[in-house]
Write a protein that holds these residues in place. Structure first.
Motif, PDB file in Angstrom:
ATOM      1  N   ASP A  35      24.936 -28.507  40.834  1.00  0.00           N
ATOM      2  CA  ASP A  35      25.238 -29.928  41.034  1.00  0.00           C
ATOM      3  C   ASP A  35      26.719 -30.217  40.801  1.00  0.00           C
ATOM      4  O   ASP A  35      27.497 -29.332  40.444  1.00  0.00           O
ATOM      5  CB  ASP A  35      24.326 -30.817  40.186  1.00  0.00           C
ATOM      6  CG  ASP A  35      24.549 -30.713  38.684  1.00  0.00           C
ATOM      7  OD1 ASP A  35      25.612 -30.234  38.230  1.00  0.00           O
ATOM      8  OD2 ASP A  35      23.627 -31.116  37.941  1.00  0.00           O
ATOM      9  N   THR A  70      18.513 -36.911  44.427  1.00  0.00           N
ATOM     10  CA  THR A  70      18.791 -38.034  45.321  1.00  0.00           C
ATOM     11  C   THR A  70      19.677 -37.532  46.461  1.00  0.00           C
ATOM     12  O   THR A  70      20.286 -36.453  46.372  1.00  0.00           O
ATOM     13  CB  THR A  70      19.536 -39.157  44.588  1.00  0.00           C
ATOM     14  OG1 THR A  70      20.839 -38.681  44.213  1.00  0.00           O
ATOM     15  CG2 THR A  70      18.766 -39.637  43.355  1.00  0.00           C
ATOM     16  N   LEU A  71      19.780 -38.332  47.497  1.00  0.00           N
ATOM     17  CA  LEU A  71      20.649 -37.963  48.613  1.00  0.00           C
ATOM     18  C   LEU A  71      22.091 -37.781  48.131  1.00  0.00           C
ATOM     19  O   LEU A  71      22.780 -36.834  48.539  1.00  0.00           O
ATOM     20  CB  LEU A  71      20.570 -39.013  49.722  1.00  0.00           C
ATOM     21  CG  LEU A  71      21.340 -38.694  50.997  1.00  0.00           C
ATOM     22  CD1 LEU A  71      20.923 -37.342  51.578  1.00  0.00           C
ATOM     23  CD2 LEU A  71      21.156 -39.793  52.025  1.00  0.00           C
ATOM     24  N   HIS A  72      22.541 -38.652  47.240  1.00  0.00           N
ATOM     25  CA  HIS A  72      23.905 -38.542  46.696  1.00  0.00           C
ATOM     26  C   HIS A  72      24.073 -37.234  45.914  1.00  0.00           C
ATOM     27  O   HIS A  72      25.089 -36.551  46.049  1.00  0.00           O
ATOM     28  CB  HIS A  72      24.224 -39.743  45.801  1.00  0.00           C
ATOM     29  CG  HIS A  72      25.558 -39.641  45.135  1.00  0.00           C
ATOM     30  ND1 HIS A  72      26.750 -39.826  45.815  1.00  0.00           N
ATOM     31  CD2 HIS A  72      25.883 -39.321  43.863  1.00  0.00           C
ATOM     32  CE1 HIS A  72      27.751 -39.634  44.979  1.00  0.00           C
ATOM     33  NE2 HIS A  72      27.262 -39.335  43.795  1.00  0.00           N
ATOM     34  N   GLU A  73      23.094 -36.886  45.094  1.00  0.00           N
ATOM     35  CA  GLU A  73      23.166 -35.636  44.328  1.00  0.00           C
ATOM     36  C   GLU A  73      23.182 -34.420  45.250  1.00  0.00           C
ATOM     37  O   GLU A  73      23.922 -33.458  45.016  1.00  0.00           O
ATOM     38  CB  GLU A  73      21.991 -35.529  43.360  1.00  0.00           C
ATOM     39  CG  GLU A  73      22.058 -36.493  42.198  1.00  0.00           C
ATOM     40  CD  GLU A  73      20.768 -36.524  41.395  1.00  0.00           C
ATOM     41  OE1 GLU A  73      20.868 -36.595  40.146  1.00  0.00           O
ATOM     42  OE2 GLU A  73      19.666 -36.480  41.991  1.00  0.00           O
ATOM     43  N   ARG A  74      22.380 -34.484  46.297  1.00  0.00           N
ATOM     44  CA  ARG A  74      22.354 -33.361  47.246  1.00  0.00           C
ATOM     45  C   ARG A  74      23.708 -33.199  47.927  1.00  0.00           C
ATOM     46  O   ARG A  74      24.238 -32.092  48.034  1.00  0.00           O
ATOM     47  CB  ARG A  74      21.242 -33.557  48.280  1.00  0.00           C
ATOM     48  CG  ARG A  74      19.859 -33.457  47.669  1.00  0.00           C
ATOM     49  CD  ARG A  74      18.750 -33.372  48.704  1.00  0.00           C
ATOM     50  NE  ARG A  74      18.669 -34.454  49.657  1.00  0.00           N
ATOM     51  CZ  ARG A  74      17.822 -35.476  49.576  1.00  0.00           C
ATOM     52  NH1 ARG A  74      16.980 -35.580  48.550  1.00  0.00           N
ATOM     53  NH2 ARG A  74      17.787 -36.397  50.519  1.00  0.00           N
ATOM     54  N   ALA A  75      24.285 -34.300  48.370  1.00  0.00           N
ATOM     55  CA  ALA A  75      25.570 -34.246  49.082  1.00  0.00           C
ATOM     56  C   ALA A  75      26.704 -33.733  48.194  1.00  0.00           C
ATOM     57  O   ALA A  75      27.647 -33.113  48.682  1.00  0.00           O
ATOM     58  CB  ALA A  75      25.922 -35.631  49.629  1.00  0.00           C
ATOM     59  N   ALA A  76      26.600 -33.972  46.895  1.00  0.00           N
ATOM     60  CA  ALA A  76      27.651 -33.556  45.963  1.00  0.00           C
ATOM     61  C   ALA A  76      27.449 -32.134  45.434  1.00  0.00           C
ATOM     62  O   ALA A  76      28.270 -31.633  44.663  1.00  0.00           O
ATOM     63  CB  ALA A  76      27.716 -34.542  44.801  1.00  0.00           C
TER      64      ALA A  76
END
Length: 159
Positions: A35, A70-76
């Motif tokens: 992450d 979350t989508l934000h966590e995945r993208a980061a």
């Protein structure tokens, strides 16, 4: 390509997982999901020996992340892997919105090794991740570790 010591540590872990897979009679691939804070969230190795050819670690990471981040966590996040994603895994990575990919050996290197050893090509086209999922930042191959991955693949094929 600018890799950090942290990147190399995670890549070394992918090679360890690939070695574990080979020692268990499986294809030598390993992957780690990290992450944005640098925490390892999920890791896996190939598990295709029982006949399900979709049990690639990169695909498992995509499945796991879709349910747990979350989508934000995945993208980061960053996915580190011993070998460049196949088209199936690159598509899964893109569909769930995972971030950066860093791989040790490219799919083309793997195909070249197979040809050198007289091993028939695999059933899926060799395509770079960026062709299948052009929006994902990708780094690799990583020369410092390629020889280890090549040796694992050589052992896999008995070459």
């Amino acid at each position: 390509m600018t890799l950090t010591d942290v990147d190399l540590t995670h890549l070394r872990r992918t090679v360890e997982l690939a070695r574990e897979a080979l020692d268990d009679g499986d294809e030598p691939y390993g992957s780690v999901l990290v992450d944005a804070a640098g925490q390892v969230r999920f890791e896996d190795r190939n598990r295709v020996k029982d006949g399900d050819e979709t049990r690639h670690p990169e695909f498992e990471i995509a499945r796991w992340s879709a349910s747990h981040l979350t989508l934000h966590e995945r993208a980061a996040s960053t996915v580190y892997t011993s070998g460049e994603h196949c088209p199936m895994c690159a598509a899964a990575h893109a569909w769930v919105g995972l971030g950066r990919i860093v791989y040790v050996a490219s799919a083309q290197q793997g195909a070249d090794w197979r040809a050198e050893w007289g091993i028939p090509a695999g059933p899926v086209a060799v395509l770079p991740i960026t062709v299948v999922a052009p929006g994902i930042p990708v780094e690799g191959p990583v020369p410092e570790l390629v020889d280890e991955v090549r040796e694992l693949q050589r052992r896999r094929f008995g070459a």
